[in-house]
Design an enzyme around this catalytic site. Structure first.
Site, PDB file in Angstrom:
ATOM      1  N   CYS A   2       0.880  -1.156   0.000  1.00  0.00           N
ATOM      2  CA  CYS A   2       0.000   0.000   0.000  1.00  0.00           C
ATOM      3  C   CYS A   2       0.911   1.196   0.000  1.00  0.00           C
ATOM      4  O   CYS A   2       2.116   1.070   0.171  1.00  0.00           O
ATOM      5  CB  CYS A   2      -0.843   0.008   1.270  1.00  0.00           C
ATOM      6  SG  CYS A   2      -1.766  -1.518   1.483  1.00  0.00           S
ATOM      7  N   ARG A  28       1.423   1.608  -6.015  1.00  0.00           N
ATOM      8  CA  ARG A  28       1.649   0.637  -4.945  1.00  0.00           C
ATOM      9  C   ARG A  28       0.370  -0.114  -4.547  1.00  0.00           C
ATOM     10  O   ARG A  28       0.415  -1.051  -3.762  1.00  0.00           O
ATOM     11  CB  ARG A  28       2.214   1.338  -3.710  1.00  0.00           C
ATOM     12  CG  ARG A  28       3.538   2.029  -3.944  1.00  0.00           C
ATOM     13  CD  ARG A  28       3.989   2.732  -2.686  1.00  0.00           C
ATOM     14  NE  ARG A  28       4.207   1.792  -1.618  1.00  0.00           N
ATOM     15  CZ  ARG A  28       5.341   1.142  -1.383  1.00  0.00           C
ATOM     16  NH1 ARG A  28       6.379   1.354  -2.158  1.00  0.00           N
ATOM     17  NH2 ARG A  28       5.450   0.301  -0.385  1.00  0.00           N
ATOM     18  N   TRP A  75      -3.763  -1.986  -1.269  1.00  0.00           N
ATOM     19  CA  TRP A  75      -3.777  -3.233  -2.057  1.00  0.00           C
ATOM     20  C   TRP A  75      -4.189  -4.289  -1.046  1.00  0.00           C
ATOM     21  O   TRP A  75      -3.428  -4.615  -0.134  1.00  0.00           O
ATOM     22  CB  TRP A  75      -2.391  -3.506  -2.629  1.00  0.00           C
ATOM     23  CG  TRP A  75      -2.355  -4.737  -3.483  1.00  0.00           C
ATOM     24  CD1 TRP A  75      -2.810  -4.849  -4.767  1.00  0.00           C
ATOM     25  CD2 TRP A  75      -1.823  -6.022  -3.133  1.00  0.00           C
ATOM     26  NE1 TRP A  75      -2.601  -6.126  -5.227  1.00  0.00           N
ATOM     27  CE2 TRP A  75      -2.004  -6.875  -4.250  1.00  0.00           C
ATOM     28  CE3 TRP A  75      -1.225  -6.548  -1.988  1.00  0.00           C
ATOM     29  CZ2 TRP A  75      -1.593  -8.204  -4.251  1.00  0.00           C
ATOM     30  CZ3 TRP A  75      -0.821  -7.871  -1.997  1.00  0.00           C
ATOM     31  CH2 TRP A  75      -1.012  -8.687  -3.123  1.00  0.00           C
ATOM     32  N   ASN A 101       1.079  -0.143   5.868  1.00  0.00           N
ATOM     33  CA  ASN A 101       1.501  -0.914   4.703  1.00  0.00           C
ATOM     34  C   ASN A 101       2.214  -2.156   5.212  1.00  0.00           C
ATOM     35  O   ASN A 101       3.124  -2.044   6.024  1.00  0.00           O
ATOM     36  CB  ASN A 101       2.451  -0.066   3.850  1.00  0.00           C
ATOM     37  CG  ASN A 101       3.152  -0.880   2.783  1.00  0.00           C
ATOM     38  OD1 ASN A 101       2.559  -1.776   2.195  1.00  0.00           O
ATOM     39  ND2 ASN A 101       4.416  -0.574   2.533  1.00  0.00           N
ATOM     40  N   GLY A 102       1.792  -3.345   4.734  1.00  0.00           N
ATOM     41  CA  GLY A 102       2.456  -4.574   5.169  1.00  0.00           C
ATOM     42  C   GLY A 102       1.453  -5.553   5.750  1.00  0.00           C
ATOM     43  O   GLY A 102       0.254  -5.473   5.463  1.00  0.00           O
ATOM     44  N   GLU A 468       8.132 -13.852 -20.960  1.00  0.00           N
ATOM     45  CA  GLU A 468       7.873 -12.451 -20.637  1.00  0.00           C
ATOM     46  C   GLU A 468       6.677 -11.926 -21.435  1.00  0.00           C
ATOM     47  O   GLU A 468       5.825 -11.212 -20.906  1.00  0.00           O
ATOM     48  CB  GLU A 468       9.145 -11.621 -20.907  1.00  0.00           C
ATOM     49  CG  GLU A 468       9.009 -10.119 -20.758  1.00  0.00           C
ATOM     50  CD  GLU A 468       8.525  -9.659 -19.387  1.00  0.00           C
ATOM     51  OE1 GLU A 468       8.482 -10.469 -18.439  1.00  0.00           O
ATOM     52  OE2 GLU A 468       8.159  -8.473 -19.275  1.00  0.00           O
ATOM     53  N   LYS A 472       3.088 -10.432 -19.989  1.00  0.00           N
ATOM     54  CA  LYS A 472       2.490  -9.133 -20.366  1.00  0.00           C
ATOM     55  C   LYS A 472       1.037  -9.316 -20.791  1.00  0.00           C
ATOM     56  O   LYS A 472       0.177  -8.523 -20.429  1.00  0.00           O
ATOM     57  CB  LYS A 472       3.256  -8.482 -21.527  1.00  0.00           C
ATOM     58  CG  LYS A 472       4.642  -7.946 -21.271  1.00  0.00           C
ATOM     59  CD  LYS A 472       4.734  -6.813 -20.291  1.00  0.00           C
ATOM     60  CE  LYS A 472       4.861  -7.332 -18.885  1.00  0.00           C
ATOM     61  NZ  LYS A 472       6.143  -7.269 -18.256  1.00  0.00           N
ATOM     62  N   GLU A 475      -1.219 -10.135 -17.762  1.00  0.00           N
ATOM     63  CA  GLU A 475      -1.329  -9.018 -16.825  1.00  0.00           C
ATOM     64  C   GLU A 475      -2.150  -7.869 -17.411  1.00  0.00           C
ATOM     65  O   GLU A 475      -2.969  -7.271 -16.717  1.00  0.00           O
ATOM     66  CB  GLU A 475       0.112  -8.580 -16.546  1.00  0.00           C
ATOM     67  CG  GLU A 475       0.288  -7.458 -15.596  1.00  0.00           C
ATOM     68  CD  GLU A 475       1.769  -7.167 -15.403  1.00  0.00           C
ATOM     69  OE1 GLU A 475       2.571  -7.372 -16.346  1.00  0.00           O
ATOM     70  OE2 GLU A 475       2.131  -6.690 -14.312  1.00  0.00           O
ATOM     71  N   HIS A 491       5.609 -32.773 -25.923  1.00  0.00           N
ATOM     72  CA  HIS A 491       5.565 -33.489 -24.641  1.00  0.00           C
ATOM     73  C   HIS A 491       4.309 -33.156 -23.834  1.00  0.00           C
ATOM     74  O   HIS A 491       4.254 -33.432 -22.648  1.00  0.00           O
ATOM     75  CB  HIS A 491       6.817 -33.179 -23.820  1.00  0.00           C
ATOM     76  CG  HIS A 491       8.087 -33.608 -24.497  1.00  0.00           C
ATOM     77  ND1 HIS A 491       8.389 -34.923 -24.743  1.00  0.00           N
ATOM     78  CD2 HIS A 491       9.108 -32.883 -25.024  1.00  0.00           C
ATOM     79  CE1 HIS A 491       9.551 -35.009 -25.367  1.00  0.00           C
ATOM     80  NE2 HIS A 491      10.005 -33.778 -25.558  1.00  0.00           N
ATOM     81  N   LYS A 586       2.252  -2.239  -8.490  1.00  0.00           N
ATOM     82  CA  LYS A 586       3.566  -2.137  -9.113  1.00  0.00           C
ATOM     83  C   LYS A 586       4.648  -2.744  -8.238  1.00  0.00           C
ATOM     84  O   LYS A 586       5.541  -3.416  -8.703  1.00  0.00           O
ATOM     85  CB  LYS A 586       3.864  -0.655  -9.389  1.00  0.00           C
ATOM     86  CG  LYS A 586       5.199  -0.381 -10.069  1.00  0.00           C
ATOM     87  CD  LYS A 586       5.127  -0.729 -11.524  1.00  0.00           C
ATOM     88  CE  LYS A 586       6.438  -0.488 -12.249  1.00  0.00           C
ATOM     89  NZ  LYS A 586       6.478  -1.321 -13.478  1.00  0.00           N
TER      90      LYS A 586
HETATM   91  O1  M6R Z   1      10.141  -4.273  -8.920  1.00  0.00           O
HETATM   92  P1  M6R Z   1      10.474  -5.681  -9.308  1.00  0.00           P
HETATM   93  O2  M6R Z   1      11.212  -5.783 -10.604  1.00  0.00           O
HETATM   94  O3  M6R Z   1      11.165  -6.444  -8.227  1.00  0.00           O
HETATM   95  O4  M6R Z   1       9.056  -6.371  -9.525  1.00  0.00           O
HETATM   96  C1  M6R Z   1       8.964  -7.745  -9.759  1.00  0.00           C
HETATM   97  C2  M6R Z   1       7.606  -8.135 -10.294  1.00  0.00           C
HETATM   98  O5  M6R Z   1       6.610  -7.867  -9.354  1.00  0.00           O
HETATM   99  C3  M6R Z   1       7.275  -7.394 -11.593  1.00  0.00           C
HETATM  100  O6  M6R Z   1       8.262  -7.591 -12.557  1.00  0.00           O
HETATM  101  C4  M6R Z   1       5.935  -7.862 -12.149  1.00  0.00           C
HETATM  102  O7  M6R Z   1       6.020  -9.200 -12.555  1.00  0.00           O
HETATM  103  C5  M6R Z   1       5.530  -6.961 -13.303  1.00  0.00           C
HETATM  104  N1  M6R Z   1       4.323  -6.257 -12.980  1.00  0.00           N
HETATM  105  C6  M6R Z   1       5.318  -7.681 -14.593  1.00  0.00           C
HETATM  106  O8  M6R Z   1       5.017  -6.797 -15.617  1.00  0.00           O
END
Ligand code: M6R
Length: 591
Positions: A2, A28, A75, A101-102, A468, A472, A475, A491, A586
């Site tokens: 958060c 956040r 969050w 936060n936490g 990757e 994307k 997400e 397989h 994020k």
């Molecule tokens: O800030 P970080 O690179 O440690 O974050 C790691 C992941 O949470 C981050 O890469 C996440 O997978 C992305 N939102 C993907 O696009």
């Protein structure tokens, strides 16, 4: 995960400033938002579900009177996304309000105790116990804020940063394993999760240590360490550029950040980064571990392949959330490369702590030089790609790869060409691919709008990019997507393929080409729709996205771009907000 902010000052009234700060830190968490201000001895709270701008429009948060206040974006971890669970949380008497936060791990036990003592809880959150504990200790300590904070700190377990406002005009904060930063200007003091919360007003910051408590009263701040001793922590000047994050001509941060990659990709090489020292540590290491989460893990996967292929260096790569289970062999001569955009990901920090305890050296590749990760590292290289606001990692991924390529180039004595001339050529190629934006948009619009599954195939150095790309798509567009090592199709995954399937093949004309063509044939004969990404056309492709020709090892850096753009337009096609995907944040600062 958060964001929290506390403000005490004469710059403006608290509410509009808190609202602005929360907008900057919304990455956040964006499930709900709330603020509390102190007005004529009364603490006023306003909070609701939604993003900051939405809640502000409905509830007129920024009109709450008062010069002191706290704020929060959430969050959700404990308790649903509801108005009641939004922060700040009041104590029973409403003379204290708190944002957190936490995670408070022992909240259930504390809640039972507090309820037995007559405290009435209004939310399902773990955070609310802090408000009631503070109230209990405030009374017990005869309204001494310092003692209240210390006693409360001693009772809670877990990872936390919290800020409380007291009706006597004091704000106070504490941190353990979650960030809390003091912003200091001549007219105001801030307590914030991120420098972005106050950077518009001051670049002077104190990064509190684990276990610190800070009390802000009468325009002064005092810091106590975990021994309850008053301590001075160094004031750091943070870079103003960190705060510059506007969308410019773009509709969303995500597409803006995708497009600025041709510019940001060279930034790590402009400033004096620690490449030589970083490589020296790697050369001296008995074994090398690489760790990261999500996108940063994917770049680690490619790093491992490049180190092995070109620098003949063996390494192990682990997702940070799994690292602890594989850390038995970490020893004092080990080196851990931790990759993270934010430098605040709890899983990454946890892995690094564990490795440090075993005496390993920590090298990090990180975007935020003032982050916890950078500060825990023996040596770090900065991504220097500027603030990445979109929750999906785009430009940070490319810069992680750029840095890894340069490291491999140094370690391999230029076995791969990656000097400034080559990087410039690469930049031009990335721009060429970015110019395909409109073509890719049309392509996406031509696909039917109810895609259920997308598969991405790649072998060798293309496989991490397939992973990757699929991350994307999941997400941003909420479509099930899977990166598959092309040779693994037969397989098992081939059973999934039918006429409804869309398969993207990463297929540059390199040593993997023929094998990927064979896999593509197998898919095509099952009726799938094929999107080929390559420098070489093949009739198997229903749609062809042409890449410029370059040295084969550089293709991963180029082929990720169309996948990013596709994911963005898939989200737009479904009228989703690509900057703030549902359920995500994020910076993932909880384990
Ligand atoms: O800030 P970080 O690179 O440690 O974050 C790691 C992941 O949470 C981050 O890469 C996440 O997978 C992305 N939102 C993907 O696009």
């Amino acid at each position: 995960m958060c964001s929290i902010i506390g403000y005490s000052g004469q710059l403006t009234l608290a509410a509009p400033l808190l609202v602005e700060s929360l907008k900057k830190m919304e990455y956040r968490g964006y499930d709900s938002v709330g603020i509390a201000t102190l007005n004529k001895g009364n603490i006023l709270v306003s909070k609701g579900v939604g993003k900051v701008a939405e809640v502000d429009q409905q509830l007129h948060l920024n009109e709450l009177p008062g010069e002191i206040g706290i704020g929060h974006t959430r969050w959700a971890t404990h308790g649903g996304v509801t108005d009641k669970n939004a922060h700040p949380h009041y104590s029973c008497s409403a003379n204290i309000a708190v944002v957190h936060n936490g995670i408070i791990e022992n909240y259930q036990e504390l809640k039972v105790e507090l309820e037995n003592d007559g405290h009435i809880f209004k939310s399902q959150t773990d955070s609310e116990v802090i408000a009631h504990l503070l109230e209990l200790n405030y009374e017990k300590s005869n309204f001494n804020v310092r003692e209240t904070m210390t006693r409360t700190f001693e009772r809670i377990r877990g990872s936390f940063a919290f800020v409380a406002v007291f009706s006597n005009g004091t704000i106070a904060g504490a941190r353990y394993d979650e960030p809390l930063i003091i912003g200091i200007s001549s007219d105001a003091l801030f307590l914030s999760s991120d420098v972005l919360g106050f950077l518009k007003h001051t670049d002077q910051a104190i990064f509190l240590d684990n276990g610190d408590i800070v009390i802000v009263e009468n325009k002064q701040y005092t810091i106590f360490d975990n021994q309850q001793t008053i301590v001075n922590r160094p004031v750091t000047q943070v870079a103003w550029e960190l705060g510059s994050s506007e969308k410019g001509k773009f509709a969303h941060y995500t597409i803006k950040e995708i497009h600025e990659q041709s510019e940001t990709m060279l930034k790590p090489f402009v400033t004096s980064n620690n490449f030589e020292l970083f490589c020296k540590y790697l050369n001296d290491a008995s074994n090398i571990y690489i760790t990261g989460s999500g996108t940063s893990y994917n770049s680690g996967l490619l790093g491992k392949l490049l180190l092995s292929k070109f620098a003949k260096k063996k390494s192990e790569v682990y997702m940070s959330s799994e690292f602890q289970y594989f850390s038995d062999t970490v020893e004092p001569l080990s080196v851990v490369i931790a990759i993270s955009q934010s430098g605040e990901t709890a899983d990454v920090l946890h892995s690094v702590k564990r490795a440090k305890e075993k005496g390993a050296k920590i090298l990090s590749i990180v975007n935020i030089p003032t982050s916890s990760l950078a500060r825990m590292s023996d040596c770090y290289i900065s991504l220097d790609c500027g603030p990445e606001i979109g929750v999906a990692a785009t430009k940070s991924f490319l810069n992680q790869l750029m840095i890894l390529y340069n490291i491999v180039c140094i370690l391999s004595n230029n076995n791969i060409k990656f000097d400034s001339k080559e990087r410039k050529k690469l930049q031009a190629m990335i721009q060429t691919v970015l110019n395909l934006d409109n073509k890719i948009k049309t392509l996406i619009n031509s696909l039917h709008h109810d895609l259920k599954d997308i598969y991405i195939l790649g072998r060798s150095i293309h496989y991490p990019i397939a992973l990757e790309g699929s991350l994307k798509i999941k997400e941003l567009a909420y479509i099930h997507a899977e990166g598959i090592a092309a040779g693994e199709l037969k397989h098992g995954p081939l059973a999934l393929i039918d006429k409804e399937s869309v398969v993207i093949v990463l297929n540059p004309n390199d040593e993997t080409y023929q094998d990927v063509v064979s896999s593509t044939n197998e898919i095509k004969s099952r009726g799938a729709f094929i999107i080929g990404i390559s420098d070489l056309h093949n009739d198997l492709y229903d749609i062809f996205i042409e890449l410029p020709k370059t040295d084969s090892y550089l293709y991963p850096l180029i082929e990720i771009i169309p996948l990013q753009i596709m994911s963005y337009y898939l989200a737009i096609q479904k009228q989703l907000d690509p900057d703030y995907p549902r359920n995500l944040a994020k910076s993932v600062t909880v384990k």
